[in-house]
Design a protein around this motif. Structure first.
Motif, PDB file in Angstrom:
ATOM      1  N   THR A 219      -1.529  -4.262 -74.168  1.00  0.00           N
ATOM      2  CA  THR A 219      -2.488  -3.676 -75.041  1.00  0.00           C
ATOM      3  C   THR A 219      -2.797  -2.229 -75.015  1.00  0.00           C
ATOM      4  O   THR A 219      -2.370  -1.548 -74.008  1.00  0.00           O
ATOM      5  CB  THR A 219      -3.943  -4.380 -75.065  1.00  0.00           C
ATOM      6  OG1 THR A 219      -4.389  -3.793 -73.715  1.00  0.00           O
ATOM      7  CG2 THR A 219      -3.827  -5.862 -75.117  1.00  0.00           C
ATOM      8  N   ARG A 220      -3.244  -1.258 -76.058  1.00  0.00           N
ATOM      9  CA  ARG A 220      -3.504  -0.029 -76.052  1.00  0.00           C
ATOM     10  C   ARG A 220      -4.511   0.443 -74.949  1.00  0.00           C
ATOM     11  O   ARG A 220      -3.873   1.533 -74.234  1.00  0.00           O
ATOM     12  CB  ARG A 220      -4.012   0.541 -77.602  1.00  0.00           C
ATOM     13  CG  ARG A 220      -3.994   1.847 -77.374  1.00  0.00           C
ATOM     14  CD  ARG A 220      -4.312   2.621 -78.721  1.00  0.00           C
ATOM     15  NE  ARG A 220      -4.588   1.722 -79.759  1.00  0.00           N
ATOM     16  CZ  ARG A 220      -4.650   2.495 -81.065  1.00  0.00           C
ATOM     17  NH1 ARG A 220      -4.397   3.637 -81.089  1.00  0.00           N
ATOM     18  NH2 ARG A 220      -5.038   1.545 -82.175  1.00  0.00           N
ATOM     19  N   GLU A 222      -4.608  -1.163 -72.097  1.00  0.00           N
ATOM     20  CA  GLU A 222      -3.852  -1.287 -70.706  1.00  0.00           C
ATOM     21  C   GLU A 222      -2.722  -0.152 -70.573  1.00  0.00           C
ATOM     22  O   GLU A 222      -2.649   0.352 -69.564  1.00  0.00           O
ATOM     23  CB  GLU A 222      -3.139  -2.566 -70.845  1.00  0.00           C
ATOM     24  CG  GLU A 222      -4.014  -3.894 -70.614  1.00  0.00           C
ATOM     25  CD  GLU A 222      -3.564  -5.187 -70.932  1.00  0.00           C
ATOM     26  OE1 GLU A 222      -3.954  -6.132 -70.262  1.00  0.00           O
ATOM     27  OE2 GLU A 222      -2.737  -5.246 -71.533  1.00  0.00           O
TER      28      GLU A 222
ATOM     29  N   GLN B  15      -5.602 -14.936 -84.311  1.00  0.00           N
ATOM     30  CA  GLN B  15      -5.983 -13.171 -84.528  1.00  0.00           C
ATOM     31  C   GLN B  15      -7.357 -13.192 -85.265  1.00  0.00           C
ATOM     32  O   GLN B  15      -7.693 -13.908 -86.045  1.00  0.00           O
ATOM     33  CB  GLN B  15      -5.020 -12.564 -85.185  1.00  0.00           C
ATOM     34  CG  GLN B  15      -3.669 -12.556 -84.489  1.00  0.00           C
ATOM     35  CD  GLN B  15      -2.716 -11.458 -84.928  1.00  0.00           C
ATOM     36  OE1 GLN B  15      -2.707 -11.141 -86.086  1.00  0.00           O
ATOM     37  NE2 GLN B  15      -2.189 -10.618 -83.766  1.00  0.00           N
ATOM     38  N   GLU B  66      -9.013 -13.925 -79.341  1.00  0.00           N
ATOM     39  CA  GLU B  66      -7.776 -13.470 -78.986  1.00  0.00           C
ATOM     40  C   GLU B  66      -7.587 -13.581 -77.593  1.00  0.00           C
ATOM     41  O   GLU B  66      -6.313 -13.198 -77.068  1.00  0.00           O
ATOM     42  CB  GLU B  66      -7.583 -12.087 -79.591  1.00  0.00           C
ATOM     43  CG  GLU B  66      -7.474 -11.945 -81.091  1.00  0.00           C
ATOM     44  CD  GLU B  66      -7.101 -10.568 -81.697  1.00  0.00           C
ATOM     45  OE1 GLU B  66      -6.530  -9.974 -80.766  1.00  0.00           O
ATOM     46  OE2 GLU B  66      -7.353 -10.440 -82.878  1.00  0.00           O
ATOM     47  N   ARG B  69      -7.621 -10.152 -72.719  1.00  0.00           N
ATOM     48  CA  ARG B  69      -7.219  -8.868 -72.607  1.00  0.00           C
ATOM     49  C   ARG B  69      -7.358  -8.274 -73.776  1.00  0.00           C
ATOM     50  O   ARG B  69      -7.635  -6.903 -73.983  1.00  0.00           O
ATOM     51  CB  ARG B  69      -5.510  -9.181 -72.492  1.00  0.00           C
ATOM     52  CG  ARG B  69      -5.157  -9.250 -71.149  1.00  0.00           C
ATOM     53  CD  ARG B  69      -3.752  -9.538 -71.006  1.00  0.00           C
ATOM     54  NE  ARG B  69      -3.036  -8.336 -71.486  1.00  0.00           N
ATOM     55  CZ  ARG B  69      -1.846  -8.519 -72.022  1.00  0.00           C
ATOM     56  NH1 ARG B  69      -1.184  -9.601 -72.134  1.00  0.00           N
ATOM     57  NH2 ARG B  69      -1.025  -7.378 -72.428  1.00  0.00           N
ATOM     58  N   LYS B  70      -7.306  -8.913 -75.074  1.00  0.00           N
ATOM     59  CA  LYS B  70      -7.485  -8.309 -76.210  1.00  0.00           C
ATOM     60  C   LYS B  70      -8.980  -7.756 -76.441  1.00  0.00           C
ATOM     61  O   LYS B  70      -9.380  -6.808 -77.171  1.00  0.00           O
ATOM     62  CB  LYS B  70      -7.165  -9.077 -77.551  1.00  0.00           C
ATOM     63  CG  LYS B  70      -5.593  -9.170 -77.432  1.00  0.00           C
ATOM     64  CD  LYS B  70      -5.161  -8.115 -78.189  1.00  0.00           C
ATOM     65  CE  LYS B  70      -3.349  -8.277 -78.233  1.00  0.00           C
ATOM     66  NZ  LYS B  70      -2.899  -9.184 -78.874  1.00  0.00           N
ATOM     67  N   ASP B  73      -9.420  -4.787 -74.540  1.00  0.00           N
ATOM     68  CA  ASP B  73      -9.014  -3.764 -75.448  1.00  0.00           C
ATOM     69  C   ASP B  73      -9.758  -3.260 -76.528  1.00  0.00           C
ATOM     70  O   ASP B  73     -10.091  -2.262 -76.868  1.00  0.00           O
ATOM     71  CB  ASP B  73      -7.299  -4.178 -75.887  1.00  0.00           C
ATOM     72  CG  ASP B  73      -6.960  -3.120 -76.858  1.00  0.00           C
ATOM     73  OD1 ASP B  73      -6.846  -2.039 -76.281  1.00  0.00           O
ATOM     74  OD2 ASP B  73      -6.524  -3.381 -77.927  1.00  0.00           O
TER      75      ASP B  73
END
Lengths: 327, 369
Positions: A219-220, A222, B15, B66, B69-70, B73
């Motif tokens: 992801t951005r 990361e 999503q 999501e 990790r998302k 982010d």
């Protein structure tokens, strides 16, 4: 950089036999060459002289402080007990300013370099540079007349609910002119320094590395964590150190915002003072021994900022091999 | 790998809808208002609660839909945007304050008269509405220009020549060593606090003239040039270094001497960057207060001579108008003057900054591409 073979020795002393036929032709004579390089060397040495002068004259004017009886000092208890509350205030204010400015500054830099839409990034960078261009006296006036009154409720709340922690011991100042307010203003002032330096280094992160990270499904965030931060670590540290140096030496913002006094562990009460602000407040009216004393205080401040800057340089040189950001 | 085919891939997983941030934002606003009113409502409190809720709830929802990790982010993204917005608040507030408080008092009187003859009684009369507000910042504007002029006159040649030495003449063993020392010292100089620079200049002139109350504009110029020289050196050095070596070599190949190559080829190529750097350096020192405070003194009358008599500059004018109002009973008048002077100062600094950008753009060397 490839070196260019010069037409005469580097020292600038041109051999006499290689004189151009008519002295100064369109290409100039060796003597002019020597004069010019001498001028350049002279200007450089002047900087050396000036810096030596700074140290020398400050020391000369501060000398009477050494060995003076304790009663002569402001407060009447000797130089050490005069200077330590000031140094403590300076360090506290600068430290809080850093705590405030570092995350925000790095965040803004990241916004400009990696998050903002392309078209927006440049004007935003310019706007942040404007923040750096505003003179400190205006920040001081703003802090004293706009920020301080508005921040009082926060201090009341801190004093009421977190008062058991010594640094938030109440009752809070009613004017808001405390060292915490001064630190906030300092933080705002050093934010653009941290931002503009970090931004420049973030933008130099090798694009291939970033694309590789993204291509592997990062992801951005990361990607930023794995490629940008390791690359820019030294740059961030040195920008923070630079900000620290500025915060330590900043004068007017503190002078106007803080209603100073003796050392006070509570950050939300009036009291405390910084070295720079103490000098600015007292020097215009100082004479005789008091003036020597203030110059000695200035010397202490100079030494502190010197140490901080050296430390920054040391950190940068240690990390230099891992990053191309400081070449 | 073999069993993962049965599980839903996180890439193809659900999503978050595009409208999600708006929905979370609206929710945060409402909830924030509720929380703020619980703790005694105010706009600031509302903004704080709503902002915090938004930054926490938004990523949480994204994370739930999501995956972790998302979500992380999204949290980073929200924080970065938040940092940016946070940084804008003081900037907007400062500029608004200066405009709102400075504009009303900014007139010809402010620009064209000094504070000579303006006393507390004059201000009291003005506060009572009997007379217009007298007194302006003409002497301070003049002082600022004079002090900065002398500082620039001293710093630019020294700074530029030093940069030339560092870039062009530091090839030999000895001169290379000198160059390294100078670079180090310039770094040290960059870190000198402005008040220490002021003290240095004051101490220097006290030592020379043996007069502890020695104050004049030129001492302030010396202090400012201590602050200005490292900026000029740093910038000019950078600009000279990016001049392509081919240009120098071409010049040498034509038999042009080194100094002439520097004067006619290297500097003209770099001049846009150098002059914009000088302009920025001026913009930086023109707003300095502390060094002036300890070197130039403070007067209310016009003095254009940097070499005799005390001098006022805009920053010290602002400072003294705030700290020691002309009329202690009606400090508002003096504060108004201070804000008007602040506006003038900001305008000067901004114009210098814009000018630097323009210079860099207009005089940039034409590239052949």
């Amino acid at each position: 950089m490839t070196r260019i073979a010069p037409t005469e020795p580097e020292t600038g002393e041109a051999p006499a036999e290689r004189r151009a036929p008519r002295g100064a032709g369109p290409s100039g004579s060796p003597r002019q060459d020597a004069a010019f390089s001498g001028l350049a060397l002279g200007a450089s040495l002047l900087i050396l002289v000036v810096l030596a002068g700074v140290a020398l004259f400050l020391c000369l004017q501060a000398w009477p402080v050494v060995g003076a009886p304790a009663e002569e000092f402001y407060g009447g208890e000797g130089f050490l007990s005069y200077i330590w509350p000031l140094v403590a205030g300076t360090l506290i204010a600068a430290a809080i300013a850093l705590v405030i400015a570092t995350p925000v500054g790095v965040g803004v830099a990241l916004y400009i370099s990696h998050y903002a839409p392309r078209r927006l990034a440049k004007p935003v960078g310019y706007v942040i540079d404007l923040l750096a261009a505003i003179p400190s006296i205006i920040f001081g006036a703003w802090g004293a007349s706009v920020l301080a009154p508005r921040i009082v409720p926060l201090y009341d709340w801190l004093g009421a609910y977190l008062g058991f922690i010594p640094i938030f011991a109440g009752p809070a100042s009613a004017t808001g002119k405390t060292i915490l307010t001064a630190s906030v203003v300092l933080g705002i002032m050093i934010l653009p320094i941290i931002t503009s330096m970090s931004r420049e280094i973030f933008q130099q992160t090798p694009v291939l590395q970033q694309e590789a990270a993204l291509g592997l499904g990062a992801t951005r965030w990361e990607m930023v964590r794995m490629t940008v931060f390791p690359f820019a670590r030294a740059g961030i540290i040195s920008s923070v150190m630079l900000g620290l140096g500025r915060a330590l030496g900043e004068t007017m913002a503190v002078t106007l915002v803080l209603s100073g006094g003796p050392f006070n562990p509570s950050l939300i009460q009036s009291g405390n003072q910084t070295v720079a602000s103490e000098i600015a407040l007292n020097f215009p009216e100082a004479y005789g021994f008091r003036m020597n004393e203030l110059i000695a205080a200035g010397l202490v401040l100079f030494l502190i900022t010197l140490v901080v800057n050296m430390l920054a340089r040391f950190v940068v040189s240690r990390y230099k091999e891992f990053s191309g950001a400081n070449s | 790998m073999s069993t993962a085919t049965l599980r839903k891939s996180s890439l193809a997983g659900g999503q978050a809808p595009r409208w999600l941030p708006f929905a979370v934002g609206a929710g945060a606003l409402v909830l924030g208002a509720a929380l703020a009113s619980l703790a005694g409502f105010s706009i600031g409190l509302w903004a704080v609660f709503a902002g915090l809720l938004f930054v926490v709830a938004g990523p949480a929802v994204v994370g739930a839909i999501e995956g972790r990790r998302k979500g992380v982010d999204a949290l980073a993204r929200y924080l970065v945007y938040g940092a940016f917005l946070l940084a804008l608040i003081p900037l907007v507030s400062v500029i608004y304050t200066v405009l709102a408080r400075g504009l009303p008092g900014l007139d010809l009187n402010m620009l064209m008269t000094s504070m000579g003859g303006v006393t507390g009684a004059t201000d009291n009369a003005a506060a009572a509405g009997e007379t217009p507000v007298y007194g302006g910042a003409y002497h301070a504007i003049l002082g600022t220009l004079v002090v900065t002029f002398w500082a620039t006159l001293m710093s630019v040649p020294v700074g530029l020549l030093t940069a030339i030495f560092l870039v062009e003449y530091s090839g030999g063993r000895i001169s290379g060593l000198i160059a390294r020392i100078i670079t180090f010292l310039v770094d040290v100089m960059t870190g000198i606090p402005s008040i220490v620079a002021g003290l240095f200049a004051a101490a220097l002139f006290v030592q020379i003239f043996d007069d502890p109350s020695m104050r004049m504009g030129f001492i302030a110029s010396v202090a400012l040039s201590v602050l200005m020289i490292p900026t000029v050196v740093r910038n000019a050095e950078e600009m000279l270094r990016i001049v392509p070596n081919e240009l120098r070599e071409a010049s040498y190949a034509l038999g042009v001497r080194k100094w002439r190559t520097i004067a006619k080829v290297v500097i003209p190529t770099a001049i846009s960057g150098i002059s914009s750097g000088v302009t920025l350096a001026i913009a930086r020192v023109i707003g300095e207060t502390a060094p002036i405070l300890v070197t130039a003194g403070f007067v209310t009358t016009i003095n254009a001579n940097a070499f005799s008599g005390w001098m006022t500059t805009l920053p010290t004018y602002i400072y003294y108008q705030i700290v020691t109002p002309t009329s202690p009973t009606n400090p508002g008048i003096s504060e108004g003057r201070a804000w008007s002077a602040a506006l003038i100062l900001i305008v000067i600094v901004m114009v210098l900054n814009l000018l630097a950008r323009l210079i860099a753009k207009i005089f940039a060397p034409k590239t052949g591409r």
